[in-house]
Design a protein around this motif. Sequence first.
Motif, short mmCIF file in Angstrom:
data_model
loop_
_atom_site.label_atom_id
_atom_site.label_comp_id
_atom_site.label_asym_id
_atom_site.label_seq_id
_atom_site.Cartn_x
_atom_site.Cartn_y
_atom_site.Cartn_z
N ASP A 2 0.95 -1.35 0.10
CA ASP A 2 -0.02 -0.14 0.04
C ASP A 2 0.82 1.24 0.10
O ASP A 2 1.07 2.01 1.09
CB ASP A 2 -0.96 0.01 1.19
CG ASP A 2 -1.74 1.20 1.27
OD1 ASP A 2 -2.10 1.67 0.43
OD2 ASP A 2 -2.29 1.49 2.62
N ILE A 61 -10.22 0.45 4.52
CA ILE A 61 -9.88 1.32 3.70
C ILE A 61 -10.99 2.06 3.74
O ILE A 61 -12.18 1.80 3.67
CB ILE A 61 -9.80 0.83 2.25
CG1 ILE A 61 -8.53 -0.11 2.39
CG2 ILE A 61 -9.72 1.77 1.42
CD1 ILE A 61 -8.38 -1.13 1.04
N LEU A 85 -5.32 -2.84 -4.71
CA LEU A 85 -5.24 -3.11 -3.33
C LEU A 85 -6.29 -4.48 -3.10
O LEU A 85 -5.79 -5.62 -2.44
CB LEU A 85 -5.93 -2.22 -2.41
CG LEU A 85 -5.02 -0.95 -2.33
CD1 LEU A 85 -5.62 0.21 -1.08
CD2 LEU A 85 -3.44 -1.12 -1.78
#
Length: 318
Positions: free
Chosen positions: A272, A295, A309
């Motif tokens: 990330d 998130i 992601l």
Amino acid sequence: MELYNVKNNKLESITSKPFKLEKDIQDLIETNTQELFNLEFVKTEFTVDKYRIDSLCYDSDNNSFVIIEYKKGSSYSVIDQGYTYLQLLLNNKSDFLLELSQHFNKVLRVEDVDWSQSKIIFVSPSFNSYQKDSVNFKNLPFELYEIKRFTNGVIILNKHQSTSKESIDSLSNQKTQNVISSVNKEVKVFDEEYHLNKTNSEMGAMWDELKQRLTALDNIEINPKKHYISLTANNKAIAYFHFRKSAIPIDIPRGNLNIDGTKSKNYFDIDDPKGIAAERSWEWKSGTKGNVYVIKWNKNTDIDYLMFLIKQKYNNLV
């Protein structure tokens, strides 16, 4: 559909190997409830009053009971049996709770279980058209799976998908309707629209765009639950979407932590670069612990980066 096995560039025909007994299906499923349905197996042949439940399971994600029934023939009503067993569950909560408490070896209270998420799963080598049509409603707490076995040891489990937008409440049979009404006061089935109504139109449009990209991946399922919409691949969790007024926070599970603190197999570490995924720990009522990446997806989040992601978790599982 013809099936073949490739050996030395030669095709060998694969034929079906039907189950001889209903018990053969039951033994296979009970040994593999976690892998097949992400459920914890609790008890076989669980008896309450005059009824005997084939397999009693527990859904740790929803804190709810799931009953699995196995069928070899087709001379039974999915609707009648399904609602009868749900009514049995709701009318005998103490019996089910005692069995679960003994399974986890800890005292559980009625409020520790989300009874509204109770569900019935039917597993059979085949369902006839009448049985499939009878569950073609949008809000049924039932799932139908057809199971096939082949000579090379391969097992196929196909889920019957309902496409109807009609409610089960429209049934006219008065006797059946009385049982349905009684169960539906407590058991609820949630759809995608239920979650979309929680968020604004902008986030709804972004969800539609992301969903199109996600469903392009192989073996993806999007499953609305009470508190979130789950994204799974091969029955393994990729992400959980929590719909809010102006955002859709996403939980990406990392995996479980063993009692000694060591990481489970396929424990997930995310790449990330932008640092938008924060860690949060959790604990199930069974005592299992783990953590997730959180998130906070809002209108300013780049969907391309979001897919970057999520696909990491997807690639970790498939």
